[in-house]
Write an enzyme that holds these catalytic residues in place. Structure first.
Site, PDB file in Angstrom:
ATOM      1  N   SER A  61      28.032  11.341  47.661  1.00  0.00           N
ATOM      2  CA  SER A  61      27.002  11.214  46.615  1.00  0.00           C
ATOM      3  C   SER A  61      26.203   9.918  46.665  1.00  0.00           C
ATOM      4  CB  SER A  61      27.646  11.352  45.245  1.00  0.00           C
ATOM      5  OG  SER A  61      27.975  12.697  45.035  1.00  0.00           O
ATOM      6  N   TYR A 240      28.894   8.913  37.013  1.00  0.00           N
ATOM      7  CA  TYR A 240      29.119  10.100  36.165  1.00  0.00           C
ATOM      8  C   TYR A 240      29.719   9.703  34.811  1.00  0.00           C
ATOM      9  CZ  TYR A 240      28.992  11.332  41.038  1.00  0.00           C
ATOM     10  OH  TYR A 240      28.662  11.388  42.355  1.00  0.00           O
ATOM     11  N   VAL A 258      32.500  10.879  46.634  1.00  0.00           N
ATOM     12  CA  VAL A 258      33.892  11.348  46.723  1.00  0.00           C
ATOM     13  C   VAL A 258      34.537  11.058  48.077  1.00  0.00           C
ATOM     14  CG1 VAL A 258      33.911  13.107  44.894  1.00  0.00           C
ATOM     15  CG2 VAL A 258      33.196  13.735  47.208  1.00  0.00           C
TER      16      VAL A 258
END
Ligand code: GLN
Length: 305
Positions: A61, A240, A258
């Protein structure tokens, strides 16, 4: 600086509590959890590294910072028709808010948002061209042509990508995507499969520490206003539903992946990349965060000073 880094490698990097590797993408589940790397590229042109700083890892990401930068270059403020810019407070792969917002994702860093950004980048070109353009951009920023897309990771993610496919189809159901779901997902999985070392990643982030200007080459990558806006999005949404915690502990704009990498920006000072594949329950690198926390304690580089 080198002694601070060596110290972080031998203390944080040696911790026994390393979190869990992301095994929902089988290829990432195979990565050795004991890797640890940190690189600091400073605005005055120095590069400090420790640990496995020459080993490429899947940036996942973190690639969303680069696609966001490209999409803002291509669409300007028109991008905000495709995606919002508010923190979601939900996990990276959550679908729930999409229903309330007519298929428009809350921000460019959650998966739905990055899929919408990939869709925007596909306007007027084929997925292959879009990915070639992205790779060229990232290689240029890193000043290193060896940055590559790891096909095995992209395939592994495609094979197990039901969650992301659901997000894309759900958005398409609201007519929020302009291109076929398969092409958008193909582009998204490949961007996430970009492999870089912490050295390359720290260099690639320098333009965000330099207010849009690469301080080494003096070449302008984005206008200063845009660099500030990208940094603000990283601060608010880059981790997030762990973004508040990251801001509290580290105090810098940051983007996690991740694969266990984090890119953090100390404006006016440095671009920092860390990598430790074990994740916390939210999906952010456990020791990567601890390493940045330790670095901040030693340097005082918080944006809140
Ligand atoms: N490729 C990953 C996914 O879509 C990216 C998620 C992440 O790095 N947080 O699930």
């Amino acid at each position: 600086m080198q002694d601070i880094i060596e110290n972080i490698v031998s203390t944080v990097g040696a911790s026994q509590q390393r979190g869990q590797v992301a095994d929902y993408i089988p290829q990432l589940g195979r990565v050795d959890i004991n890797h640890f790397a940190i690189s600091v590229a400073t605005c005055d042109g120095q590069l400090f590294s420790g640990g496995d700083a020459q080993t490429p890892f899947s940036i996942q990401s973190i690639s969303k910072v680069f696609t966001l930068t490209q999409a803002l270059g291509k669409l300007g403020d028109g991008l905000w028709r495709h995606v919002g810019r508010e923190p979601s407070g939900d996990p990276f792969n959550s679908i729930v808010q999409l229903e309330h917002e007519q298929g428009k994702p809350r921000n460019p860093f959650i998966n739905a948002g990055a899929i919408a950004v990939a869709d925007a980048l596909l306007s007027g070109c084929q997925p292959k061209e879009m990915l070639a353009e992205l790779l060229r951009f990232v290689r240029n920023l890193a000043n290193d042509d060896s940055v590559f897309i790891d096909e095995a990771v992209a395939k592994s993610e495609l094979a197990t990508g039901d969650r992301n496919a659901s997000l894309a189809h759900f958005m398409a159901g609201f007519r929020h995507l302009r291109h076929p779901v398969d092409s958008v997902l193909g582009a998204y999985f490949h961007q996430c499969a970009i492999a870089m070392t912490t050295q390359q990643l720290a260099q690639a982030g320098l333009f965000l520490a330099g207010d849009g200007l690469n301080p080494i080459t003096q070449s302008r990558v984005v206008p200063s206003r845009r660099a500030r806006r990208i940094n603000s999005l990283m601060m608010m949404c880059g981790h997030y539903d762990g973004s508040g915690e990251f801001a509290y502990r580290v105090g810098l704009p940051g983007k996690s992946g991740v694969g266990g990498g984090i890119l953090a920006i100390a404006p006016g000072k440095a671009s920092i990349a860390v990598w430790s594949p074990g994740l916390d329950p939210i999906g952010n690198s456990k020791l990567g965060t601890e390493a940045l926390e330790a670095l901040m304690q030693r340097t005082g580089w918080s944006v809140f000073v």
